[in-house]
Each structure stands twice: as C-alpha cells, then as structure tokens.
Design a protein around this motif. Sequence first.
Motif, short mmCIF file in Angstrom:
data_model
loop_
_atom_site.label_atom_id
_atom_site.label_comp_id
_atom_site.label_asym_id
_atom_site.label_seq_id
_atom_site.Cartn_x
_atom_site.Cartn_y
_atom_site.Cartn_z
N HIS C 78 0.83 -1.22 0.00
CA HIS C 78 0.00 0.00 0.00
C HIS C 78 0.86 1.26 0.00
CE1 HIS C 78 1.03 -0.80 4.18
NE2 HIS C 78 0.73 0.45 4.47
N LEU C 79 2.06 1.15 0.56
CA LEU C 79 2.91 2.34 0.60
C LEU C 79 3.43 2.68 -0.78
CD1 LEU C 79 4.97 1.87 3.89
CD2 LEU C 79 2.98 3.31 3.47
N ALA C 80 3.56 1.67 -1.62
CA ALA C 80 3.99 1.94 -2.99
C ALA C 80 2.94 2.81 -3.68
CB ALA C 80 4.19 0.62 -3.74
N ARG C 81 1.68 2.45 -3.44
CA ARG C 81 0.61 3.28 -4.03
C ARG C 81 0.63 4.69 -3.42
NH1 ARG C 81 -2.00 -1.53 -3.54
NH2 ARG C 81 -3.06 -0.94 -1.62
N GLU C 82 0.75 4.71 -2.11
CA GLU C 82 0.81 6.02 -1.43
C GLU C 82 1.92 6.89 -2.01
OE1 GLU C 82 -0.78 7.64 1.06
OE2 GLU C 82 -2.32 6.11 1.39
N ALA C 83 3.03 6.26 -2.30
CA ALA C 83 4.17 7.02 -2.82
C ALA C 83 3.80 7.67 -4.15
CB ALA C 83 5.39 6.12 -2.98
N ILE C 84 3.07 6.94 -4.94
CA ILE C 84 2.63 7.51 -6.22
C ILE C 84 1.66 8.67 -5.97
CG2 ILE C 84 1.27 7.04 -8.30
CD1 ILE C 84 2.60 4.21 -8.23
N TRP C 85 0.75 8.44 -5.02
CA TRP C 85 -0.21 9.50 -4.71
C TRP C 85 0.47 10.73 -4.13
CZ3 TRP C 85 -4.02 5.66 -1.90
CH2 TRP C 85 -4.57 4.82 -2.88
N HIS C 86 1.68 10.53 -3.59
CA HIS C 86 2.43 11.67 -3.06
C HIS C 86 3.44 12.21 -4.06
CE1 HIS C 86 0.79 10.55 0.93
NE2 HIS C 86 0.92 11.84 1.14
N GLY C 87 3.38 11.74 -5.31
CA GLY C 87 4.17 12.42 -6.33
C GLY C 87 5.13 11.56 -7.12
N MET C 185 24.04 12.03 -2.95
CA MET C 185 23.14 11.63 -1.86
C MET C 185 23.00 12.70 -0.80
SD MET C 185 23.99 7.61 -1.17
CE MET C 185 22.84 7.56 0.18
N ALA C 186 21.83 12.74 -0.21
CA ALA C 186 21.63 13.66 0.92
C ALA C 186 20.57 13.10 1.85
CB ALA C 186 21.20 15.04 0.42
N THR C 187 20.77 13.32 3.13
CA THR C 187 19.65 13.11 4.05
C THR C 187 19.09 14.49 4.36
OG1 THR C 187 21.06 13.20 6.02
CG2 THR C 187 20.65 11.03 5.08
N ALA C 188 17.80 14.54 4.64
CA ALA C 188 17.18 15.84 4.84
C ALA C 188 16.29 15.81 6.08
CB ALA C 188 16.36 16.22 3.61
N ARG C 189 16.24 16.94 6.73
CA ARG C 189 15.51 17.03 7.99
C ARG C 189 14.01 16.91 7.83
NH1 ARG C 189 18.14 21.72 11.68
NH2 ARG C 189 20.16 20.69 11.81
N ALA C 190 13.43 16.30 8.83
CA ALA C 190 11.97 16.21 8.86
C ALA C 190 11.39 17.59 9.11
CB ALA C 190 11.54 15.25 9.96
N GLY C 191 10.22 17.84 8.53
CA GLY C 191 9.50 19.07 8.85
C GLY C 191 9.95 20.28 8.07
N VAL C 192 10.94 20.12 7.20
CA VAL C 192 11.44 21.28 6.48
C VAL C 192 10.72 21.44 5.14
CG1 VAL C 192 13.47 22.33 5.45
CG2 VAL C 192 13.68 21.02 7.57
N PHE C 193 10.50 20.33 4.48
CA PHE C 193 9.91 20.40 3.15
C PHE C 193 8.42 20.08 3.20
CE2 PHE C 193 14.40 19.18 2.59
CZ PHE C 193 14.81 20.31 1.91
N GLU C 194 7.72 20.55 2.20
CA GLU C 194 6.26 20.36 2.14
C GLU C 194 5.93 19.12 1.35
OE1 GLU C 194 3.56 22.12 3.21
OE2 GLU C 194 4.74 23.60 4.33
N ALA C 195 5.06 18.29 1.89
CA ALA C 195 4.54 17.17 1.12
C ALA C 195 3.49 17.69 0.15
CB ALA C 195 3.93 16.13 2.05
N LEU C 196 3.33 16.99 -0.99
CA LEU C 196 2.24 17.35 -1.89
C LEU C 196 0.94 16.81 -1.30
CD1 LEU C 196 3.95 16.30 -5.23
CD2 LEU C 196 3.58 18.63 -4.39
N PRO C 197 -0.16 17.42 -1.63
CA PRO C 197 -1.42 16.85 -1.15
C PRO C 197 -1.60 15.45 -1.73
CG PRO C 197 -1.75 18.95 -2.32
CD PRO C 197 -0.32 18.61 -2.44
N ARG C 198 -2.08 14.54 -0.90
CA ARG C 198 -2.26 13.16 -1.34
C ARG C 198 -3.29 13.14 -2.46
NH1 ARG C 198 -5.75 9.19 0.85
NH2 ARG C 198 -4.89 7.08 0.93
#
Lengths: 282, 435, 395
Positions: C78-87, C185-198
């Motif tokens: 289900h997360l694979a689908r979610e990933a698509i729904w998130h962009g 490669m980069a790791t990035a902090r939580a809460g900094v970037f905006e998720a797209l609407p699902r």
Amino acid sequence: MLHLVVCIKQVPDSREIRIDPKTNTLIRQGVPAIVNYYDLHGLEEALRIKDRFGARVTVVTMGPPSADKALKQCISMGADEGVLVSDRAFAGADTLATSYVVAMTIRKAEELWGPVDIVFCGKQTLDGDTGQVGPGVACRLDLEQLTYVEKVESLNLERREIIVHRHLEDGVERVRARLPVLITALAELNEPRRASLPGVLRAARYRPIVWTTNDFPDLDRSKIGLRGSPTIVSKTWVPEPRAITTEYISGDTLQAAAEALVDRLFESPLAEKLGWVQGVRS
Amino acid sequence: MADERFDAIVVGAGPAGTAAAYTMARAGLKVALIERGEFPGAKNIFGGVLYRKQLEDLIPGWWKEAPLERKIVEQRLWVLAEDSAVTFGHRNQRYEDPPNCWTGLRVKFDPWFAGKAEQAGAVPIYETVVTGLLRAGERVRGVITDRDDGELEANVTIIADGVNSLLGKQLMVHREWRPDEVSLAVKEIIQLPRQTIQDRFNLEGDEGCTIEIIGNTCGMAGLGFLYTNTDTLSIGVGVMVSDLKKKRIKPYEVLDALKRHPMIARLIQGGEVKEYSGHLIPEGGFNSIPALCGDGWMICGDAAQLVNAVHREGTNLAITSGRLAGEAAIQAHQVGDFSARTLAAYDDAIRASFIYKDLKKYRHVHSLLANEDTQQLFDALPRALNEAAYEMLLVDGVPKRDKQRKAIRRLKEAAGGAYMDLIRLGLKGWRAMNG
Amino acid sequence: MSADSVKKEPAKRRKPMVGLQPEGDVDWSAYRGVLVVVEQRAGAAKPVSWQLLGEGRRLADKLNAPLMALVMGHDVEHLAREAIWHGADRVYLCDSPELRDYRTRPYSRVCLHVIRTFKPEIVLMGATYTGRDLAGAIATHLPTGLTADSTMLDVDEDRLLLASRPAFSEKMLATILCKQFKPQMATARAGVFEALPRDPSRSGEIVVVPPQIPPEDIATEVLEFIAANDRVNLAEAEVIVAGGRGLGGPAAFSLLQELADELGGVVGASRAAVDLGWIDHRHQVGQTGTTVRPKLYFAIGISGAVQHVVGMQNAECIIAINKDPAAPIFQIAHYGVVGDLFQIVPAITAAVRARKAAGAAAGLQNGGRDAGGQGLPLTATGAGPGPGRSITGGE
Ligand SMILES: Cc1cc2nc3c(=O)[nH]c(=O)nc-3n(C[C@H](O)[C@H](O)[C@H](O)COP(=O)(O)OP(=O)(O)OC[C@H]3O[C@@H](n4cnc5c(N)ncnc54)[C@H](O)[C@@H]3O)c2cc1C
Ligand SMILES: Cc1cc2nc3c(=O)[nH]c(=O)nc-3n(C[C@H](O)[C@H](O)[C@H](O)COP(=O)(O)OP(=O)(O)OC[C@H]3O[C@@H](n4cnc5c(N)ncnc54)[C@H](O)[C@@H]3O)c2cc1C
Ligand SMILES: Nc1ncnc2c1ncn2[C@@H]1O[C@H](COP(=O)(O)O)[C@@H](O)[C@H]1O
C-alpha cells in the motif's frame, strides 16, 4: 582479551565559536578544543566493559598533532593506548575519506593488539555533525553496525553476542547482534567518569602513538584527504536571523497576561494548523 | 592513593607556584604541579602588568618568547574628580629596549609559563582541586585532591594557592582575611580595534600605556586602572572590602561609575565588553605576612600576602617567592631533610630580598588606610586637587596671588580645615610611604 | 565471567560485504532521476518520506527526469501506491518478511541493488535515525558523497545537487556538492519540506524488486520494539512545553506536563535541567539533545543559551516565559511573558481549559486531526490530563 577500539575526534568547543560579523567567517582562533561530547560516552562504555570483563581499550583519532591532548584525556580516564593518525595528506577529508583512514587505523591496531570486538563511535561530532563516519567505518571493516545506542543491555562473551537498545524517534529497539560490532553512542548511554589521580599521572607522561601515511603501506592515496573526498563545500553563508519582533504580552496581573496569550494563540493561524477548536468566549 | 611519590608538590599554577615548580624541575626534582583550573590561567585574572626583571632571574630573555600584549613606554597617574582630572605621567624612550614591563593576560601568560615548567619535567595535574593536606603530626607529607585515589605524597609541599589560600587556613598560618586586609577588584576586558587603541593612547606598534586612577571610587579606599592590551583594554577598580561593606556599594557599581567618567568614557567608547571578572587582592602588606614555612611545607605568592599594593606589584613578588621556595626545596633535597629548620632558608631568603624590604617600607600604609577617613583621602582630596588646578589655570582676571591662596584653601578644607590638618596628613602619608 | 576463559574465534580476516571501489571508469550519464527512500515502521510511513517526495518532485521536474521511490518492508505494498499518490512516477517495491524490521545489512543490500540497477542521479532519505544509519552505509559502499541533514535542496543547470545544511551549531549554512560521483546523496531534515497533497487519482508504475538477501545479512535480530507511548517523541512533536533551570527543581515539571497534556504536547527540557537530574535526558532539546521543529514551543525558565536555541529556533511559534526581561531567549521568541513561571504556567493551563470548555459548550467540537495522535484533544470531557505522560505518536 577483548579488544575495544574507541574513535574520537577533537572538536572546537562550540560555545566559543563566533562568526566574524564583517567577513562572515568563523573565528576559530583561541577556541579551546575538547573531545567530542558523544565520543566520551563511547569511551566510558568501553571502560565499563573493561572494568567488568577485562579488555584492551585502544583510542584512535585522525587529526592535527595537537589532538594528542584529546588522547591524553582518554588515557587519563583509563584507555590503554592512544593512536593519533596525523599527516598533511589526510587534511580536508570528508566523512568518506575519514572513515577510510579510521578503518585503516583500526586494521593496523588489530595487527598489533589483536582483532577488534567492538568499535565505539560517537553519535555524531559537534563540528561535522553528520554521524556518517561510524557507519562508514563499520562498512569498511565489515562490522555489524549498531547506531544510536542508548543502552548496552548485555554482553555474552561465550556466545559473542551483544544486546543493545537503539534509540529511534518513536521508540526503542532491542537488538541482538554478534560480535564484532560497531556502536555509535548516545549521551543516554552512560555518564563519563572523571579521571582518577593515578590516571591523570599516567596521562601526563603518556606519549600517544603517532602514525603518518608512511605507516600504512597499503594506503590508497586517492582515497584520503581532500582528493579522496567526493563532497565539496561550495559556499558558506550566515543565515539572516529570522526577523522576529517579540510581542510582549502583559496584563494587570500575570493571570490576565496568561489569558491574553492564550487568546492570541487561539486566534492565530497556528490554532488551525494544530487543529484547535476556535473556542468562543462566554 | 597514587603509588607514585614526588619530591615536591606545588599547589596552584599561578606565577608563584609555576616559578617554584620550574625551579625545582630544572634542578632534576620530581615535581607535581596541581592546578584546579581546566588549564593554568583559565580563570585567573590580574590587572595586567608583568615585570621583566624578576622572571629574567629564572628564564633569561623570557619576554622574547612569552605571549605578551604591549610593552609599557608610558605610565600615567590620573587624579579624578567628577568631570575633571589632574594628570601626571612619565614616558621614556629608554623603556623601548629593554622594556621594563608589559601588559599581559593571564589566560595566555599562565599556560605559557606552566608549559615551561612542564618542559622542564614538572608533571601537570590540572582540573584537580587540592582539598586538604596529608599530615603526620606537624609534618605535611602531601596533599588530598578531589579525584578518586586522590592522595599524593611528597617530601615537601609548596603552597601557592592564591589569596584565599585554603591550605594556609588549614595550616593555621592564615585566618580568614579581615575585610580591611583585602580589596576586591573587578575588571572588564573591552575589545577595540588595534589602531583605535593606538590612536587614542598615542602609541605605535606594540607600545603600551598604563593609567592608574585615584578618585571617583565612590569615596572608598581604592585604585582604578586602565591598561592597553593589543586589541583590548583592561579596565578595573579595586576597593577595600571593608569600605564596600560599610557603604553597601556593589563593586561593579564603582566600575560603572569609573567607566562613565568623561575622560575614561571616550577612551573605551565603542568597545565591546568581552569579559567581566572579580578577584581579591591582598592588601595587608608587611604586617599580614604569615609564617612562611614549617615541617614539609612552604607558602608563597598571594597566599603569603606578598603583594606590594602601592605599586600594584604582585606577579613579580609571586615569581620571586616561588623561585626562592624552589631553591630552598632543592637544598633540602640535597641534604635529605625537609624539616622546618632546613626550610627556614626560604624565610631567610625572603628577608634578604626586595620583597621584604619593599613591603616593610610601606608597612604603615595599611594602617593609614584603615584608620584615616577614606572619604577624605579618596574623594575630598582628589576633588580639591582638581578644584585647585582649575582655579590656578583659569584665566579670569583674578590676580595669581589670590588664585594660589584660593587653591591652597581648597586643599586645606579637604584635609580638615586647618593648615595643620594638611601638614599632618602630608606627613602621615610621607611616613607611610617611607617606612 | 572472565574474558580469558573464553576462547575467541580464530581471527579470520573479515571481508567487506560489498566492494568499496567505484566500478572503474564509469559513465555517469546513465544516471537519471531522483530516488526517495521511503521510511516506514509497521506499514506506516514517516511523514518525512512524503515531504521528500514533495521536494523530490520539484527537483525531478527541474531536471526533467523521473521521480522514483523505494519502498522496503513487509506487507508494504500500500505504501507503494501512497508514494505515487504523493508524487512518485515509479516505485521500486521490495516486500519480504526479512525486511519487516529495519536492519542495516538487508536494507543496504536492497538499496544498493536498486541504485546500481536503476541508476538515479540523486538519492534522498530522511535525516532520521534510520535514514542516517542506512545512508551512511550506502554512501560508503557505492562509494559516493553524502550530505547530512540538509535543510535546502536544489539543482543547477549542470544537474548538480546543491544540498545546503546548517554547520557549526547552526551558526552557518553550507552548500555541499558532489561532482565526481553518482548518485549524489543527501539526508534531509523532517518538517522542512512540504509534502504534496495526497492525490489518489495519480498513477504511476510499480516495479517489484526481488529480495536477494543472503542469510549472513540477517544475523542481527530486532528482539523487540518498545513503542512511543511511554516515551518522549520530541523530534516529531507539534507542541513542546520545555522547562529549564528556572523551574528550580523536578517538581515544577508537573506544571509543564499539565499544560502539555492540555495542548496534546510533549515536555522538553534544557540541558541544565537534565544535568541537574530533574528530568530524563531524552527530554533534552538542543545541540546535544534533540533538534526539534514543532509548530509551538514554550521555553519556560530557559535562558536561551546558543546550544539550546540551535535545537529549537526553527519552531514555527516560540513563546518565552522568563522572569528576567533580558534573557536572550526573548530575542527569538514570538511571544514573551515576563514574570514568574509558577504563576504564569498554571494560569495558561487554566485559560486553555476554559477556552476548550467554552468551545465545547458552544458545540464547536470537530474531529480535529488524528495525525499521529498529535493535536489538541478537542472535547471538553476528553481533555482531562492523561495518566501522567504525554501521548504522542502512538499508532
Ligand atoms: C585586579 C588585579 C590586578 C592586579 N594587577 C597586577 C599587576 O598589574 N601587576 C602585578 O604584578 N600584579 C597584579 N596583581 C596581583 C597578582 O595578580 C598576584 O599577586 C599574583 O597573581 C599572585 O600569584 P600567585 O601565584 O601567588 O597566586 P594566583 O595567581 O592567585 O594563583 C593561584 C593558583 O592556584 C590555584 N588554586 C587555588 N586553590 C587551589 C586548590 N585548592 N587546588 C588547586 N589549585 C588551586 C588557582 O586556580 C590559581 O591558578 C593584580 C591582582 C588583581 C586581582
Ligand atoms: C557542548 C555543549 C552542549 C550543550 N548542549 C545543550 C543542549 O543540547 N541543550 C541545552 O539546553 N543546553 C545545552 N548546553 C548547555 C547550555 O550552554 C546552557 O547551559 C543551558 O541551556 C542552560 O539551561 P537553562 O536555560 O535551563 O538554565 P539557565 O541558563 O540557568 O537559565 C534559567 C532561566 O530561568 C529563569 N528563571 C528562573 N526562575 C524563574 C521563574 N521563577 N520564573 C521564570 N523564569 C525563571 C532565569 O531568569 C534564567 O533565564 C550545552 C553546553 C555545551 C558546552
Ligand atoms: N577524525 C576522526 N578520527 C576518529 N574518529 C572520528 C573522526 N571523525 C569522526 N570520528 C568518529 O565518528 C563519529 C561520527 O562523526 P561525524 O560523522 O563527523 O559526525 C564521531 O563521534 C567519532 O567517533
């Protein structure tokens, strides 16, 4: 005997680092150097294992000649040997190149004092702040990697098994692994000891072992220093301070001030973001 | 207890202790140098003047390698009233080479000096507090520290733990200082661009200048100072603790008042305060010097009240007393006897030195300060002097003879009203300064 | 037990698990697209993963290249689908019982396989404990450069990743490049970037990747996961009520807890309070504690030393309560109340309660948000303080 290796780094005491407002560069001059905070927790855990089971504790660091002071501090706490790998050619290393040199150093320490059972690193350094060297070293030495450890629950030497608690954002994980392992230490792991007087006396006279590039016959020079570092810092700048105008909330009494504050919060856009009810005042 | 035994333990890596440790280590004694600070000088402060001569007895040419701020080519004395000053001073090109003294900062100087002792073989034991002495009857046989297994034994212990000397108190050679035997000094380090300092003080290159200040100390017995460092100024004021108590004034208020003085405000203007600190200065002088040695111990520097408050000399007395204690320990080591009798050589050496003679010369200063009205000495007189100078120099058609009379009357009034008061005060002062 | 009595295994020379050499003269031009490694626990994705897909979308569009996601775990389709729904345009899915718990080796194995096979030019992961653990291993194996803890990402016309991160206790920002290796490669902090609407109407491709995990990779065992309930999840908290030395002792933390309970928040602390033993270290915010990014941060009886401030200055709204009007914390606070915390904090708690009661009375209850159990409990009846601890992040 168990062989424990502790990786430490000497870092500038971040309290003292300032930014030159004119040039926007770091003023490092006169900033005292300390042993990276988390590394001392790694050392302490190694010393506790030594106290319980008997072990040889080797401390290694890659750094400038002045880092011998950091090693002496570790000796004063109870480490057996301190190795400083220091060479101009190592300078400018990023985490990839650092983990290479540190791994080579541990290999050499193994040749001298036997195969390593546990390598301790700090969670991260106060200056580099990446937490990448630990995993890098584990990879290169093919050690099981146990990062962000907040507790060593048990160590079974017969079965060569260790159980640790790894700290995660949303919980703790109890993990069992077989030695040899690499642990990166959190502050919760323990309280580093204060050196005893005999320890201080030993450290005062101790001369750390110093290795240069010449001491590593198999060293691949394309993997060290600036040349061996894939990352490049292209630009640094001082962030504009967030323009904040502090709104001081006051009232006839502190109670009134508190109420005014809560009113303000509930009316701000924040309330909606947090899903708060826009309560009406009766 | 550490297994190891030392020939000598030195407590305190200030100028006194380090001089002692250096002297002994150089002679091959096994010396431990114990300091509570993270490193020597980490928390130590002083006004800032280091003298060439006494350290040269120990390390010839030391000043060519030591971290120093500015060589002093001009010394000024300012007598302040509220908005004016009568100034004296001396500048001399001969101070250029060799210099007589320098400004310095303890955070830099102390580690350098202790480094010399370490190089000579003294074993540094830092971040370690000595909490007591190991005794065998009267004899001191070592120290107790705050570390685990923290006892350490030695044939002789040299106590150089500064003005508050905890160990001196334990040995009963000290009591708590009376408030009139110590002054409390507060000091700020103010950062300014190098060139600005040079322009404001009329200096070139590494030349420096000192200003000693009398008056404007809220009517209390005390002295202010303003010294030039390379890119900072040291400004401070020391006031008798007894006066602070009497007047219920906080030391930093005195310093703030000094900083607001129009002549000083312009010198420090635009600077950033980097550091603020406070420290006691022994002022008891000759009459407060305790017993200097006993079985297995000697005491030196501030811990033994060896400070010449009149000339703001302390480090040089500390260094010399440390060296003399070290030399006495070396002699004792040679004969293998560390009893009070042998160590009395230290006491003798102090008596034969400039320390004893200087302190003796000023031995009445303390009682003068303790007994006279300090308001008068440190407030009324400086004011009167300023008034007198003003009257004398103001060109306003009043005949000079009348001016002179008026000026003298000002001074007379400040001294108590009568000529005799002025003369008596002058005589007292003269006597106090000249033994 | 004495170690001497234990016979040690013969000192066999261990071989690195995977070669550490870049494969000769590589042609980097084959590397295209942005890959986001999705982090999940028990089938629930970490918010940072969707945030990175949001940012990754922007980068991929700029590069005119696909946005890919890698989902690893067990029962995570289900997360694979979610990933698509998130962009995401394409998702690599590796689903296997061996991947139920995160373990460095099996996860690295899959990750390395995907990267080497599908050749993304950029790989992004969350700078979480797990993300850092995995990224550090992968970057060494590949080998390639890795920028930790980024807070700004961009690409330039040469397709170079410009990853910027705070340095020297957040006093500076540095942009870091990796020119000679791919992926970047980069790791990035939580809460900094905006998720797209699902967006469940989005479609994309799911590529199933077979797990090829040799038994020696799974020697390490996760015995147990002790979930958040009785723990402090500062890193993901939206409201933090933090106290410092000004609290004067451990007892006052209960005042803070009450307020935190009212607001559905978590109690934080300064190092001074932790060092004094008033509260456990896991509550510590700051340089040597947790770096937090909540929406609302109360600093109560905290002076605002740099080491504390660097850990919380990015909170959306900061409220400082301190009796010293000159306390540096006010310099970064949006709201300040000068006064005694022992009076102010209970008054705030009471005012919040009153607000909520009033809201309930007016029938203005709504479902609120249930994301991760955060947010204010919204009914007046349900608002009573919970059993002592704050509940956060509980699934
Ligand atoms: C404001 C001010 C201005 C001054 N200006 C001048 C000046 O311009 N020129 C000048 O020559 N003199 C000046 N002096 C005086 C001078 O600083 C002192 O006389 C001199 O430093 C004395 O040296 P010392 O070694 O005896 O003591 P200190 O310098 O006080 O050293 C004592 C050392 O012992 C350590 N210590 C103390 N207790 C213990 C313990 N229990 N265990 C371990 N270590 C311990 C301390 O940390 C310290 O390092 C000034 C003093 C002050 C306060
Ligand atoms: C290497 C290193 C790492 C560090 N890491 C961290 C870190 O991760 N996190 C951290 O927090 N610190 C850290 N520190 C410590 C940091 O430098 C400060 O010492 C610490 O943050 C101070 O905590 P505080 O503000 O609670 O205490 P204080 O500075 O003592 O402040 C207490 C405040 O409470 C106020 N107050 C007192 N009573 C009341 C009252 N009744 N009502 C209202 N206000 C009151 C006072 O005015 C004062 O402002 C670190 C230090 C070092 C050297
Ligand atoms: N130069 C170095 N020498 C030895 N160990 C190091 C060095 N740099 C980092 N480490 C270790 O790796 C850990 C993580 O460092 P970093 O990846 O720089 O955050 C540190 O806590 C140390 O244990």
